[in-house]
Design an enzyme around this catalytic site. Structure first.
Site, PDB file in Angstrom:
ATOM      1  N   GLY A 134      12.363  65.857  -8.881  1.00  0.00           N
ATOM      2  CA  GLY A 134      13.524  65.361  -8.122  1.00  0.00           C
ATOM      3  C   GLY A 134      14.815  65.646  -8.868  1.00  0.00           C
ATOM      4  O   GLY A 134      14.880  65.504 -10.088  1.00  0.00           O
ATOM      5  N   ALA A 135      15.822  66.061  -8.111  1.00  0.00           N
ATOM      6  CA  ALA A 135      17.120  66.404  -8.722  1.00  0.00           C
ATOM      7  C   ALA A 135      18.244  65.718  -7.951  1.00  0.00           C
ATOM      8  O   ALA A 135      19.227  66.331  -7.558  1.00  0.00           O
ATOM      9  CB  ALA A 135      17.316  67.918  -8.715  1.00  0.00           C
ATOM     10  N   GLY A 136      18.077  64.404  -7.752  1.00  0.00           N
ATOM     11  CA  GLY A 136      19.104  63.633  -7.040  1.00  0.00           C
ATOM     12  C   GLY A 136      19.884  62.760  -8.005  1.00  0.00           C
ATOM     13  O   GLY A 136      20.025  63.066  -9.193  1.00  0.00           O
ATOM     14  N   GLY A 187      19.051  60.083  -9.335  1.00  0.00           N
ATOM     15  CA  GLY A 187      18.229  59.659 -10.466  1.00  0.00           C
ATOM     16  C   GLY A 187      17.773  60.843 -11.315  1.00  0.00           C
ATOM     17  O   GLY A 187      17.877  60.820 -12.541  1.00  0.00           O
ATOM     18  N   SER A 239      12.335  70.655  -8.379  1.00  0.00           N
ATOM     19  CA  SER A 239      13.110  70.153  -7.240  1.00  0.00           C
ATOM     20  C   SER A 239      12.884  71.025  -6.023  1.00  0.00           C
ATOM     21  O   SER A 239      12.888  72.256  -6.125  1.00  0.00           O
ATOM     22  CB  SER A 239      14.604  70.143  -7.580  1.00  0.00           C
ATOM     23  OG  SER A 239      15.343  69.805  -6.427  1.00  0.00           O
ATOM     24  N   ALA A 260       7.124  69.724  -5.085  1.00  0.00           N
ATOM     25  CA  ALA A 260       5.823  69.314  -5.628  1.00  0.00           C
ATOM     26  C   ALA A 260       4.935  68.948  -4.449  1.00  0.00           C
ATOM     27  O   ALA A 260       5.320  68.155  -3.585  1.00  0.00           O
ATOM     28  CB  ALA A 260       5.993  68.114  -6.549  1.00  0.00           C
ATOM     29  N   CYS A 264      18.279  49.818   2.704  1.00  0.00           N
ATOM     30  CA  CYS A 264      19.563  50.398   2.331  1.00  0.00           C
ATOM     31  C   CYS A 264      20.588  50.010   3.412  1.00  0.00           C
ATOM     32  O   CYS A 264      20.792  50.752   4.367  1.00  0.00           O
ATOM     33  CB  CYS A 264      19.341  51.911   2.287  1.00  0.00           C
ATOM     34  SG  CYS A 264      20.570  52.801   1.404  1.00  0.00           S
ATOM     35  N   GLY A 270      23.118  52.943  -7.320  1.00  0.00           N
ATOM     36  CA  GLY A 270      23.404  53.840  -8.436  1.00  0.00           C
ATOM     37  C   GLY A 270      23.418  53.178  -9.800  1.00  0.00           C
ATOM     38  O   GLY A 270      22.878  53.720 -10.770  1.00  0.00           O
ATOM     39  N   CYS A 291      27.846  47.807  -6.016  1.00  0.00           N
ATOM     40  CA  CYS A 291      27.977  48.778  -4.928  1.00  0.00           C
ATOM     41  C   CYS A 291      29.369  48.756  -4.338  1.00  0.00           C
ATOM     42  O   CYS A 291      29.977  47.695  -4.187  1.00  0.00           O
ATOM     43  CB  CYS A 291      26.926  48.520  -3.855  1.00  0.00           C
ATOM     44  SG  CYS A 291      26.656  50.000  -2.874  1.00  0.00           S
ATOM     45  N   LYS A 307      35.848  54.363  -4.431  1.00  0.00           N
ATOM     46  CA  LYS A 307      34.709  55.153  -3.946  1.00  0.00           C
ATOM     47  C   LYS A 307      35.016  56.654  -4.046  1.00  0.00           C
ATOM     48  O   LYS A 307      34.154  57.445  -4.421  1.00  0.00           O
ATOM     49  CB  LYS A 307      34.401  54.753  -2.501  1.00  0.00           C
ATOM     50  CG  LYS A 307      33.220  55.451  -1.900  1.00  0.00           C
ATOM     51  CD  LYS A 307      31.982  54.601  -1.912  1.00  0.00           C
ATOM     52  CE  LYS A 307      30.775  55.408  -1.517  1.00  0.00           C
ATOM     53  NZ  LYS A 307      29.655  54.603  -1.102  1.00  0.00           N
TER      54      LYS A 307
END
Ligand code: FAD
Length: 425
Positions: A8-10, A12, A34, A78, A159, A320, A353, A388
């Site tokens: 994963g390349a987000g 996180g 990714s 993956a 969310c 985040g 947030c 933001k």
């Protein structure tokens, strides 16, 4: 030499790769797997949907930065994790061996749980930049021929911030276009009350968000189960506080966006001992899977129990600030294991947030995330919108530079002198 692999390349995965590289020994290899060679700044997706941002503004090629930092990239999805063999199988069938694995895949979006939902059905999504681009095309048609809007989050969603954000941003955009008077808007949510946010409320989030919705003429339905979505109609069952059906609604719409429930991605779903029944990675207080102790996880793909029981199920958001602290703890814990020690670092389960409303916004701080809390702070103001924007610019720059500098939201807020989080711990 150890091989540390991150899937994963987000939000996180990328900071995880940078911080892991800094913590690893010179001889260790760090590899990112990714499904895309691009990083996307997900929090800006609502702006893409109303054409306040283009995809290129919130997208980055990750290959150059990773290469500069000495991190390998496998730009391929993956297919399956094989914990017993310490291997990740890729979509083309090849396998990657690892000594340590960090799973940072984000969620699978469970549109399939509600007939007609999502970008392949009749409602829009802002969860991925490609969905937001599709939503923007729908928004263009909508603003040329306006009508009712239904926006919100379905049962099992976790969310909620982006659902409120998108409702308020649409309201702002419509007012700027001077067509707001042609658009009845309804917010439909599984939350038991406005401002619950999957967190049992934060400060006076209930009062402030209800007031903001009233000011903007947005009606709401809480304790709602969305049962199906058809072309132009949403079917919603409203429940009472005991979770019993109270009223059936058929809500007409010309534009709709509903946040889906999340589950774990296919590459890990159903692996006994690794995931819970929804496919989220089970972890201990050190971000480590209890059964496969060389597997760690960060971000939305981590299993977290709901903050409290609610009439309609809602999940707990992973934002985040919390993700960043998971990343730091994980990088330090893997280093400790490389040094033959037991992991000792723990993430701080705090929520910070910033929810943009287009011209103003709302910020909430929950320390710790699960009540009772030391700090439960919620505020509204124009500064949140500016913060933001600053957060977006700061994060994109950080990804470009490849720095692991932690506590970005804290820094943004500290820099702006809004709230001194370190004083509130
Ligand atoms: C619309 C929206 C707005 C949000 N706004 C905010 C906000 O303002 N502030 C905040 O703090 N939080 C916000 N969040 C919550 C959270 O910060 C984001 O969801 C964030 O993107 C989560 O980061 P992540 O790394 O867990 O997942 P993601 O950022 O989704 O990254 C997951 C990565 O894994 C990759 N991947 C998935 N499966 C595979 C596979 N099988 N193989 C290889 N790669 C794979 C994906 O391509 C992606 O690159 C928002 C969430 C959403 C949906």
């Amino acid at each position: 030499m150890a091989h540390i692999v991150i899937i994963g390349a987000g939000i996180g995965g990328m900071p995880m790769a940078f911080e892991m590289k800094e913590q690893a020994r010179a001889e260790d290899r760090v590899t990112v797997i990714s499904e895309s060679a691009k990083f996307h700044f997900v929090p800006s997706n609502p702006w893409v949907a109303v054409d306040w941002r283009k995809r290129k503004d919130i997208e980055l090629d990750i290959a150059p930065t990773l290469k500069r930092k000495g991190i390998e990239l496998i730009a391929q999805g993956a297919q399956r994790v094989h914990p017993e063999r310490q291997q990740v199988e890729l979509l083309d069938g090849t396998v990657v061996d690892y000594d340590y694995l960090v799973i940072a895949t984000g969620p699978k979006l469970a549109f399939d749980e509600i007939p007609g939902m999502g970008p392949d059905g009749y409602s829009q999504s802002i969860c991925h930049v490609s969905h937001a681009e599709t939503a923007k095309l729908n928004w263009d048609r909508f603003t040329a021929d306006p009508g009712p809007i239904v926006v919100g989050a379905v049962q099992g969603a976790s969310c909620f911030g982006p659902a409120y954000e998108y409702a308020m941003i649409m309201d702002t955009d419509l007012r700027r276009r001077k067509i707001r008077d042609q658009v009845p808007m309804t917010y439909v949510t599984s939350e038991p009350y406005i401002g619950h946010l999957g967190l049992g409320g934060v400060g006076d989030s209930k009062g402030l968000l209800e007031s903001a919705m009233r000011d903007r003429h947005i009606k709401w339905i809480c304790n709602a189960k969305t049962t199906k979505i058809e072309d132009g109609h949403m079917f919603v069952t409203e429940h009472d506080d005991n979770g019993q059906p109270k009223k059936e609604h058929v809500l007409p719409f010309k534009h709709s966006m509903m946040l889906p429930a999340f589950k774990g991605v296919d590459a890990v779903f159903g692996i006994e001992g690794l995931t819970n029944p929804r496919g989220f990675i089970t972890i201990d207080e050190h971000q480590r899977n209890p059964k496969f102790t060389n597997i760690f996880s960060v971000g939305v793909c981590v299993a977290i129990p709901p903050v409290e029981a609610t009439p309609i199920p809602v999940g707990t958001p992973k934002t985040g600030f919390m993700i960043e602290s998971m990343v730091t703890a994980t990088a330090h814990n893997i280093r400790e294991m490389l040094d033959g020690k037991e992991p000792s670092h723990k993430a701080t389960w705090n929520t910070v947030c910033l929810a943009d409303f287009g011209d103003t916004g709302a910020a909430f701080v929950a320390l710790p995330q699960i009540p009772p809390r030391n700090v439960s702070w919620f505020a509204e103001g124009k500064w949140v919108h500016l913060a933001k924007v600053a957060f977006e610019k700061y994060f994109m720059r950080k990804m470009q530079k490849g720095t692991s500098e932690p506590f970005y939201e804290k820094m943004v807020m500290d820099m702006m002198g809004i709230v001194k989080l370190k004083d509130k711990k």
